[in-house]
Design a protein around this motif. Sequence first.
Motif, PDB file in Angstrom:
ATOM      1  N   UNK A 710       8.827  11.722  -5.518  1.00 28.06           N
ATOM      2  CA  UNK A 710       7.974  11.996  -6.674  1.00 28.06           C
ATOM      3  C   UNK A 710       7.003  10.858  -6.982  1.00 28.06           C
ATOM      4  N   UNK A 711       7.434   9.636  -6.728  1.00 27.83           N
ATOM      5  CA  UNK A 711       6.540   8.509  -7.026  1.00 27.83           C
ATOM      6  C   UNK A 711       5.301   8.519  -6.144  1.00 27.83           C
ATOM      7  N   UNK A 712       5.362   9.244  -5.027  1.00 28.18           N
ATOM      8  CA  UNK A 712       4.173   9.347  -4.172  1.00 28.18           C
ATOM      9  C   UNK A 712       3.035  10.075  -4.874  1.00 28.18           C
ATOM     10  N   UNK A 713       3.369  10.820  -5.922  1.00 26.33           N
ATOM     11  CA  UNK A 713       2.339  11.554  -6.645  1.00 26.33           C
ATOM     12  C   UNK A 713       1.377  10.622  -7.383  1.00 26.33           C
ATOM     13  N   UNK A 714       1.750   9.356  -7.499  1.00 28.87           N
ATOM     14  CA  UNK A 714       0.872   8.382  -8.136  1.00 28.87           C
ATOM     15  C   UNK A 714      -0.183   7.857  -7.170  1.00 28.87           C
ATOM     16  N   UNK A 715      -0.020   8.153  -5.900  1.00 29.69           N
ATOM     17  CA  UNK A 715      -0.922   7.662  -4.855  1.00 29.69           C
ATOM     18  C   UNK A 715      -1.808   8.812  -4.369  1.00 29.69           C
ATOM     19  N   UNK A 716      -3.108   8.764  -4.616  1.00 30.06           N
ATOM     20  CA  UNK A 716      -4.016   9.845  -4.207  1.00 30.06           C
ATOM     21  C   UNK A 716      -3.954  10.139  -2.705  1.00 30.06           C
ATOM     22  N   UNK A 717      -3.751   9.108  -1.891  1.00 23.34           N
ATOM     23  CA  UNK A 717      -3.681   9.320  -0.440  1.00 23.34           C
ATOM     24  C   UNK A 717      -2.439  10.130  -0.073  1.00 23.34           C
ATOM     25  N   UNK A 718      -1.317   9.848  -0.752  1.00 19.92           N
ATOM     26  CA  UNK A 718      -0.096  10.589  -0.469  1.00 19.92           C
ATOM     27  C   UNK A 718      -0.224  12.034  -0.955  1.00 19.92           C
ATOM     28  N   UNK A 719      -0.898  12.227  -2.075  1.00 20.73           N
ATOM     29  CA  UNK A 719      -1.131  13.589  -2.577  1.00 20.73           C
ATOM     30  C   UNK A 719      -1.976  14.362  -1.571  1.00 20.73           C
ATOM     31  N   UNK A 720      -2.959  13.697  -1.023  1.00 23.75           N
ATOM     32  CA  UNK A 720      -3.818  14.337  -0.018  1.00 23.75           C
ATOM     33  C   UNK A 720      -3.005  14.769   1.202  1.00 23.75           C
ATOM     34  N   UNK A 721      -2.078  13.929   1.625  1.00 17.38           N
ATOM     35  CA  UNK A 721      -1.230  14.270   2.773  1.00 17.38           C
ATOM     36  C   UNK A 721      -0.308  15.451   2.446  1.00 17.38           C
ATOM     37  N   UNK A 722       0.200  15.463   1.211  1.00 16.05           N
ATOM     38  CA  UNK A 722       1.052  16.588   0.805  1.00 16.05           C
ATOM     39  C   UNK A 722       0.274  17.897   0.872  1.00 16.05           C
ATOM     40  N   UNK A 723      -0.967  17.849   0.425  1.00 13.69           N
ATOM     41  CA  UNK A 723      -1.791  19.064   0.445  1.00 13.69           C
ATOM     42  C   UNK A 723      -2.104  19.480   1.878  1.00 13.69           C
ATOM     43  N   UNK A 724      -2.378  18.503   2.715  1.00 10.48           N
ATOM     44  CA  UNK A 724      -2.654  18.814   4.126  1.00 10.48           C
ATOM     45  C   UNK A 724      -1.448  19.510   4.760  1.00 10.48           C
ATOM     46  N   UNK A 725      -0.278  18.986   4.474  1.00 10.03           N
ATOM     47  CA  UNK A 725       0.935  19.590   5.025  1.00 10.03           C
ATOM     48  C   UNK A 725       1.107  21.013   4.502  1.00 10.03           C
TER      49      UNK A 725
END
Length: 766
Positions: A710-725
């Motif tokens: 959940x803490x990855x949601x604070x990182x825009x790059x990690x959010x972008x990767x989640x969306x890509x997946x």
Amino acid sequence: MVSTYLSYDLVSRDMQASLKRVSNQNIVARDAEYYKTNIGKVTSVDDFMDDYRLYSYAMTAFGLGDMAYAKAFMRKVLESDLTDENSFANKLTDDRYREFASAFNFSSDEKTAQSSTQVDAMVDLYNQTMVSEGDAVTTETNYFNAMMKEVGSVDEMLGNDRLRGYLLKSFDVDERYYSRSLVAGALSSDTGDSQSYINQTLGPQRETLNTQVTDARTRLAAATTEADKNKINTEIAGYQAQLSSIQKYYDIADAFEFQSDGRSPADGAQTNDQKTAINSLYLSRQDRVSTASAVSEDNYFKSKMATLTNVEQLTADTRLYNYVTTAFNLTGITVVRSTVEQILTSDLSDPNSYVNRFSGSHPEYMALAKAFSFGTDGTVEAGSAQTTQQAALTSSNYFSRYNDVQDAADEKAATLYRTAISDIDSVDEFLTKQDVYQFALKAVGIDPDEVSSYTISRVLKSDLDDPNSFVYTLKDDRYLTLAKAFNFTRDGNVTTPLTAQSQGTITAIASDYTVKMARFLEDDARDKARADAKVETAYYSQKMLSIQSASDFINDDRLVNVLLTAYDVDPTKVSKDFLKQIFASDLNDPKSFVNQQADVWGEILGTFNFDAKGKLSDVNDQGAQSLGKIYETQNKYDRQTLEQQQGEENNGVRLALYFERMSKSITSAYDILGDTALLEFFRVSFQLPDSFSNLDVDKQAELVKKYLTLTDLQDPDMVSKMISKFTVMYDLENSSASTSALSILTGAGSGGSISADLLTSLAQNR
């Protein structure tokens, strides 16, 4: 078929441009223009809900379109007091309702003559003004004494505003109506010289008045009816008032040594005794006891104590008596002069003496008795009424208590003001409530006796945004301060306080800040973060009500930090120069600096009641909503429309855009489980079966935490990767909606091939 990833990427890579395209669509643009034009005309919840076009637009913007039918429910939301934790909107688990309520001003701000912050400021100003007045008395006395050593003539003295003011105040001559020639003539006169100006000018009048008084008293003695006696007494009082007025000028003449030609003698215009006398007069004319007054009384007491030979001399002298009773806290109504005499003549060795009989219930009696050395017959040798130690104690007591009564009166006045001001509903009512009226005028340094209520009425009804309004024509900061301290309209009625931000906005920012600071923390760490956030939001909530300019706000790092954090902007990446350019922008000018930035800056600026010069103004207050909230509503509507339109082509893109938007507000696994769209995003991303939702909710939460950091949601790059997946997994699961991933990989079916964007996505999420 274009893949979900590519469709999403085409929209999100330049989100501002995508939203701009949506906002330029004819229907969207017309609805936005209608909303912006008409929301300012709304004055109540009924007005808002009765205009379905406005109401549905706002509901859609905040993702509540499916609740538009529930008007009774939404009314309770809009009328909720967001400062009350138990209000309807705050008790709902769905934050969208609180956000919706905070976007409007239907319940957050109360019409009042003064807010609690304004009342506190007025009381503080009153206290400061009282202190300043005391300091001014000392300053003016020191100035007078110093300058009188240098004054060379009467004209020089009267030409100096401060010296002239000190003189006239000392002798109770109204400076607004005084005759300069009469005062100058008195100052140049010798009252013992029958040929002097004062005796030639005022002497005959005085003789005539004295003769009239004598004649009237003779007639009074012979009068037989009460009516005649009353008439003659009134006549005598009139003569005596005229005599008192004339006597002021004789006293002025006796207070100086100017020569008949108006020049100062070689040794100065005043003797030391004359200077001391006029200082005492000036101090006695003050409404309040100042430090200078206390020093004067202390010096007077010490000089007189050196000559006293009996106790009656002390009690008969009002200044000495007041000094002693103040020093020993004997100012109650039960203490009279005879009481003090009995105390000072008591034999302390006699258990039946007055002091010994009553000191048990009145210890101040014993303290006074021990501070003097009078005999039981009330006599004492000159210079022996007090020892050095007794004199020091008395002086110390006096200086610690001389303003106690005054302070108590101030405290009582402030309490009465706080109570009474809440009942004031108009300027007319303010003018008739004397306790409130006088307190407020004194607070800003205006003497209530020297200004008409008509003038004050015009001041309070002035339009502060109009440089030509009445208050500005006075060119006196005291009146401007008074006008700014109250919330009166041009017709004299009360309105909502003009503050840097509305109460609803302040409350919403405080709430969002707290959420952001405690996000993803647990147990003690979360509790500490919330406690720290509470301190900062309390500061923000209180301080914002007294901020008067954009520069005040920008230069307060604590305020800026709370605001930007609440809006998901990193405060460390925003400079003061950038903020100055934002606050100097005109939101209505598409070419202004703020409108060249991301939408969030327009929303932020629009919540502030500052004009382009950074001064407090209602320029952004549009009634039902601030300009910033209007922009926020329009931006949200454009975003909702974009997601809806994309969903019509590919629901996966809509889910991806929705997740991107909501990712900043997710604080726990339960936020995902409680949102159907977010839950679907999560389920598809990790290829979980539909039956996943049938598990116990806590089990579901454990799986969310297991698969998703959940803490990855604070990182825009990690959010972008989640969306890509997600986009890859969505296409794999929905082969009927897009080209089958398997057929793309094998080249089977309709001759499909692997797209470059899909390969990129797969590579990023191996």
